[in-house]
Each structure stands twice: as structure tokens, then as C-alpha cells.
Scaffold this motif. Structure first.
Motif, short mmCIF file in Angstrom:
data_model
loop_
_atom_site.label_atom_id
_atom_site.label_comp_id
_atom_site.label_asym_id
_atom_site.label_seq_id
_atom_site.Cartn_x
_atom_site.Cartn_y
_atom_site.Cartn_z
N PHE A 85 -2.54 -10.14 26.58
CA PHE A 85 -2.17 -8.83 27.14
C PHE A 85 -1.33 -8.07 26.11
CE2 PHE A 85 1.03 -6.22 29.27
CZ PHE A 85 0.25 -5.45 30.11
N PRO A 86 -1.54 -6.75 25.97
CA PRO A 86 -2.57 -5.93 26.62
C PRO A 86 -3.91 -6.02 25.90
CG PRO A 86 -1.16 -4.55 25.26
CD PRO A 86 -0.59 -5.94 25.17
N ARG A 87 -4.97 -5.99 26.69
CA ARG A 87 -6.31 -6.06 26.13
C ARG A 87 -6.71 -4.72 25.50
NH1 ARG A 87 -9.23 -10.22 28.93
NH2 ARG A 87 -8.10 -12.14 28.43
N ASN A 88 -7.66 -4.77 24.58
CA ASN A 88 -8.15 -3.57 23.90
C ASN A 88 -9.10 -2.81 24.83
OD1 ASN A 88 -9.41 -1.65 22.29
ND2 ASN A 88 -9.61 -2.99 20.53
N GLY A 89 -8.68 -1.64 25.28
CA GLY A 89 -9.49 -0.86 26.21
C GLY A 89 -10.17 0.35 25.59
N LEU A 90 -10.24 0.41 24.25
CA LEU A 90 -10.79 1.58 23.58
C LEU A 90 -12.25 1.84 23.99
CD1 LEU A 90 -10.80 3.88 21.51
CD2 LEU A 90 -11.28 2.18 19.73
N LEU A 91 -13.10 0.84 23.83
CA LEU A 91 -14.51 1.05 24.15
C LEU A 91 -14.69 1.32 25.64
CD1 LEU A 91 -17.46 1.16 23.38
CD2 LEU A 91 -17.55 -1.35 23.46
N ALA A 92 -13.95 0.62 26.47
CA ALA A 92 -14.06 0.84 27.91
C ALA A 92 -13.67 2.26 28.27
CB ALA A 92 -13.18 -0.17 28.66
N ALA A 93 -12.64 2.80 27.61
CA ALA A 93 -12.22 4.17 27.89
C ALA A 93 -13.29 5.17 27.47
CB ALA A 93 -10.90 4.47 27.17
N ARG A 94 -13.91 4.94 26.32
CA ARG A 94 -15.00 5.83 25.89
C ARG A 94 -16.17 5.74 26.87
NH1 ARG A 94 -14.89 4.29 19.41
NH2 ARG A 94 -13.11 5.60 18.84
N ARG A 121 -11.94 -11.44 32.59
CA ARG A 121 -12.97 -11.22 31.58
C ARG A 121 -12.44 -10.28 30.48
NH1 ARG A 121 -18.52 -9.64 34.46
NH2 ARG A 121 -19.41 -10.50 32.52
N ASP A 122 -13.01 -10.41 29.29
CA ASP A 122 -12.57 -9.62 28.14
C ASP A 122 -13.26 -8.26 28.14
OD1 ASP A 122 -11.77 -8.56 25.74
OD2 ASP A 122 -12.58 -10.18 24.50
N ILE A 123 -12.51 -7.20 28.42
CA ILE A 123 -13.13 -5.87 28.53
C ILE A 123 -13.40 -5.24 27.17
CG2 ILE A 123 -12.16 -5.45 30.81
CD1 ILE A 123 -10.14 -3.52 29.33
N ALA A 124 -13.08 -5.93 26.09
CA ALA A 124 -13.48 -5.45 24.76
C ALA A 124 -14.84 -6.03 24.36
CB ALA A 124 -12.43 -5.82 23.72
N ASP A 125 -15.36 -6.94 25.16
CA ASP A 125 -16.63 -7.61 24.88
C ASP A 125 -17.78 -6.72 25.36
OD1 ASP A 125 -18.97 -9.26 25.14
OD2 ASP A 125 -17.68 -11.03 25.10
N ARG A 126 -18.68 -6.38 24.46
CA ARG A 126 -19.79 -5.49 24.80
C ARG A 126 -20.70 -6.10 25.86
NH1 ARG A 126 -21.12 -1.26 21.00
NH2 ARG A 126 -23.32 -1.49 21.56
N THR A 127 -20.83 -7.43 25.85
CA THR A 127 -21.67 -8.07 26.85
C THR A 127 -21.09 -7.90 28.25
OG1 THR A 127 -22.42 -9.72 25.24
CG2 THR A 127 -22.72 -10.25 27.58
N VAL A 128 -19.77 -8.06 28.35
CA VAL A 128 -19.09 -7.85 29.63
C VAL A 128 -19.27 -6.42 30.09
CG1 VAL A 128 -16.82 -7.76 30.75
CG2 VAL A 128 -17.40 -9.70 29.26
N LEU A 129 -19.04 -5.47 29.18
CA LEU A 129 -19.16 -4.06 29.54
C LEU A 129 -20.60 -3.69 29.89
CD1 LEU A 129 -16.77 -2.57 26.84
CD2 LEU A 129 -16.37 -2.66 29.30
#
Length: 212
Positions: A85-94, A121-129
């Protein structure tokens, strides 16, 4: 209809709590919600911080995690104290901005928060997203391509600039149409009250032992 802007960061535990109930609470109050993803990192950097104060101050961080655990229990939400924590939320925000173009920002944002703080789950992971995008009816590959576009990157930067101009310093924050700002998930109901009435309404509190 009155509106409230819901400013949230995917790395924020308290943004998750607000996201879980804002639509129900806003609908009951007759308020429309405008979902505003942004990044707290640049806001923190402007204050000389390199990470969340919940990390730099262990006692504060420990209290936060226990508080969030209690709040999740009260709301019936699953809770995971995530590592890193904190996880990288850059891609999720975009991607949230992309989802907004299709009218799916709310379900996508909730899905991200639940995957992160409800399932670890890892929200920086493209597979998760990709899974989350598909779950809300969006085409993952098309969304990733759009998220990488100059327009979306510029929109997220502009949101950060606007947040700074509005005086936002944390997430979640709620801003009403007249510019009144409320910070923290526990201020959601006050923000909705203000959005409707332009002020806070007095609440009747009965003396101990009496019923209002």
C-alpha cells in the motif's frame, strides 16, 4: 437536479468506502453524482511527501487499517489489508476516464475498488483490469488503447491540476455545484445535504434517554 463531484483515488481506502454507498445515498437525496478520478501522488508531492502519510506515520496507518476494517464490517463489505500500500492506480484512473466515455465509470470504479480492497488483487495488473472491464461490459483491448491516447493522459493530468486549484488535499473529496468542498468518506452525507440545500441542515438530537 443538484450535483456533487466525487473525487477519488484508487489507492485510497476511504475512497472505496465512499464508492460503495455514494450512488444509493445520492439517489435517496435526489443528487446526481459526477465521478472524478484523479491521482493523489502529485498533490502529495507538492507538499513534499513521497508517499501516503498512512505509510510514513505507522501509528496513523495502523489506526486507518483498523478503522477501515470496522467500517467495512458495518457496510457488509469484504476487507483485505493489502500488501504494498498504496497501490499504483495510474492505469486504472486512465481506464476510469475511458469508462466514463461509455457511461460505465461508476460500475468500473466500484469493481476496481472491490478487487483491490475486497479481494487483494493488484489493480496495476493489466490482466486484472481486463477482467474488470469485461465484467462491466467494456472491450478491454479497445479500452487499453484509448487509455494510452494523448487525450486521456491529458484529461487525467488536467483533473490533477483542477484538484489542486480546488484545494483538494485528500481523497475522497466531494465538491458541490457552488464550490463547497467536503473531505472524507464520513462527510458524504453532509456533502449531499449541502448539494440540495446550499447549507447543512440542523439535525435534532434528543437529550440522553429521550426519543426525538
Amino acid at each position: 437536479m443538484p450535483t456533487v463531484e466525487f473525487w477519488f483515488d484508487f489507492a485510497s481506502t476511504y475512497s472505496r468506502l465512499a464508492a460503495a454507498r455514494i450512488e444509493t445515498a445520492a439517489a435517496a437525496a435526489g443528487v446526481a453524482v459526477i465521478w472524478r478520478p484523479f491521482l493523489l501522488g502529485p498533490i502529495f508531492a507538492a507538499q513534499g511527501w513521497t508517499t501516503s502519510p498512512f505509510v510514513t506515520q505507522p501509528a496513523k496507518g495502523g489506526a486507518m487499517w483498523r478503522d477501515v476494517e470496522r467500517q467495512c464490517a458495518a457496510l457488509g463489505l469484504p476487507f483485505v489489508r493489502i500488501e504494498g500500500f498504496p497501490r499504483n492506480g495510474l492505469l486504472a484512473a486512465r481506464l476510469a476516464l475511458v469508462a466514463d466515455e461509455s457511461g460505465a465509470v461508476a460500475p468500473f470504479a466500484r469493481a476496481v475498488f472491490e478487487a483491490e480492497f475486497g479481494a487483494g488483487r493488484d489493480i496495476a495488473d493489466r490482466t486484472v483490469l481486463a477482467d474488470l472491464l469485461a465484467d462491466v461490459g467494456l472491450d478491454p483491448e479497445a479500452c487499453f488503447a484509448r487509455a494510452a491516447s494523448p487525450e486521456i493522459k491529458a484529461r487525467l493530468r488536467a483533473a490533477g491540476d483542477e484538484a489542486g486549484t480546488c484545494g483538494l488535499f485528500g481523497a475522497p473529496s466531494f465538491v458541490t455545484a457552488d464550490g463547497e468542498m467536503f473531505w472524507g468518506a464520513d462527510r458524504l452525507d453532509q456533502a449531499l445535504d449541502w448539494a440540495v440545500h446550499g447549507r447543512l441542515c440542523r439535525r435534532t438530537v434528543a437529550p440522553t434517554g429521550e426519543t426525538p
